[in-house]
Design a protein around this motif. Sequence first.
Motif, short mmCIF file in Angstrom:
data_model
loop_
_atom_site.label_atom_id
_atom_site.label_comp_id
_atom_site.label_asym_id
_atom_site.label_seq_id
_atom_site.Cartn_x
_atom_site.Cartn_y
_atom_site.Cartn_z
N ALA A 36 22.49 -35.62 16.29
CA ALA A 36 20.87 -35.32 17.01
C ALA A 36 20.15 -35.41 15.88
O ALA A 36 20.30 -34.90 14.56
CB ALA A 36 20.99 -33.79 17.56
N LEU A 37 18.76 -35.46 16.12
CA LEU A 37 17.97 -35.57 15.05
C LEU A 37 16.28 -34.97 15.74
O LEU A 37 16.10 -35.27 16.86
CB LEU A 37 17.40 -37.22 14.68
CG LEU A 37 18.51 -37.86 14.25
CD1 LEU A 37 17.94 -39.51 14.17
CD2 LEU A 37 19.03 -37.36 12.84
N LEU A 38 15.62 -34.06 14.78
CA LEU A 38 14.18 -33.72 15.21
C LEU A 38 13.46 -35.22 15.33
O LEU A 38 13.66 -35.96 14.48
CB LEU A 38 13.69 -32.89 14.16
CG LEU A 38 12.52 -32.19 14.44
CD1 LEU A 38 12.95 -30.86 15.38
CD2 LEU A 38 11.74 -31.69 13.13
N SER A 39 12.60 -34.91 16.48
CA SER A 39 11.97 -36.30 16.76
C SER A 39 10.67 -36.06 17.42
O SER A 39 10.23 -34.82 17.61
CB SER A 39 12.81 -37.30 17.73
OG SER A 39 13.07 -36.64 18.83
N VAL A 60 13.89 -33.25 20.27
CA VAL A 60 15.28 -33.78 19.69
C VAL A 60 15.86 -34.92 20.28
O VAL A 60 15.58 -34.96 21.55
CB VAL A 60 16.32 -32.50 19.63
CG1 VAL A 60 17.70 -32.87 19.11
CG2 VAL A 60 15.83 -31.24 19.14
N THR A 61 16.32 -35.85 19.42
CA THR A 61 16.81 -36.77 20.03
C THR A 61 18.40 -37.09 19.72
O THR A 61 18.63 -36.65 18.54
CB THR A 61 16.06 -38.13 19.57
OG1 THR A 61 14.82 -38.46 19.92
CG2 THR A 61 16.82 -39.53 19.91
N SER A 62 19.00 -37.27 20.70
CA SER A 62 20.68 -37.62 20.48
C SER A 62 21.08 -38.85 20.97
O SER A 62 20.34 -39.54 21.83
CB SER A 62 21.14 -36.37 21.52
OG SER A 62 22.47 -36.43 21.36
N PRO A 63 21.95 -39.39 20.46
CA PRO A 63 22.89 -40.54 20.60
C PRO A 63 23.53 -40.54 21.86
O PRO A 63 23.84 -41.50 22.37
CB PRO A 63 23.56 -41.02 19.50
CG PRO A 63 24.00 -39.76 18.88
CD PRO A 63 22.76 -38.59 18.97
N ILE A 64 23.96 -39.21 22.29
CA ILE A 64 24.65 -39.23 23.64
C ILE A 64 23.89 -38.08 24.55
O ILE A 64 22.96 -37.47 24.12
CB ILE A 64 25.67 -38.53 23.42
CG1 ILE A 64 26.00 -37.13 22.50
CG2 ILE A 64 26.91 -39.20 22.42
CD1 ILE A 64 27.17 -36.47 22.35
#
Length: 262
Positions: A36-39, A60-64
């Motif tokens: 996860a990344l702050l976005s 927050v952006t997550s790949p899943i």
Amino acid sequence: MGQLHRLYTGVYAVGHTNLTLHGQCLAAVLACGPGALLSHYSAAWLWGLTRHTQPVPIHVTSPIPRRNRQPLRLHRARNLTAEDRALEKGIPVTSVPRTLLDLAALVKPDWLQRILERSEELELFELGPVESVIARNKGHRGSSRLRRAIVNYQPPAFTRSDAEKLLLGLLADAGLPLPATAYNVAGHELDFCWPDLGFAIELDLFETHGTRDAFERDRLRDEDLALAGVETRRITGRRLEREPARVIERISQMIERAAAAA
């Protein structure tokens, strides 16, 4: 040992819950699991791209896929690459190019332009990585918007000599008096000069004027020329390439004004 205070499932604060904004952002990212990344707006805040906004609500952006966790704003991006990831102030965050792409889908064009300018001021903007993130995300809502916004950061399609030849040709086609080229005034060589009118045009291409020192030198150069009685106007290679008719119209008006004052 301080008491543990639950912030999110599996994420705790020790001793108190009075977290700084940076602490709140880190806790939110940790709560959304690995990768996860702050976005979005929150990432822009962390990078310093927005001067007057706060990172809350935290994006927050997550790949899943993740179940929505109020008050967080969760996003999913399945194609995040290593180039999209960064670590700023100890917080996993979308890289500047990826942040620009995500914001382009949400903000108005004038605000996006200000964010781009701010990234350049902070020396965070690099054209290549931005073009790369656009190419990797053609279906992203911000892709076409960001592509339009960076047009002014892309180099002109021609060289300085090409620009000089183009402008001379346009002046001749318009029937305007042709200037002297490489004309020396006050120790400065001018691109185009009408000595009898006390008027000159300088071509500005980013490749030759794209540094802070060059910017300062250009200001001093213009002052020297003004003291020598020569009014100087600058035309960018980009304008000449994109709107030649408008450029010639303006030059014609400037020549008429200079002739009236001579």
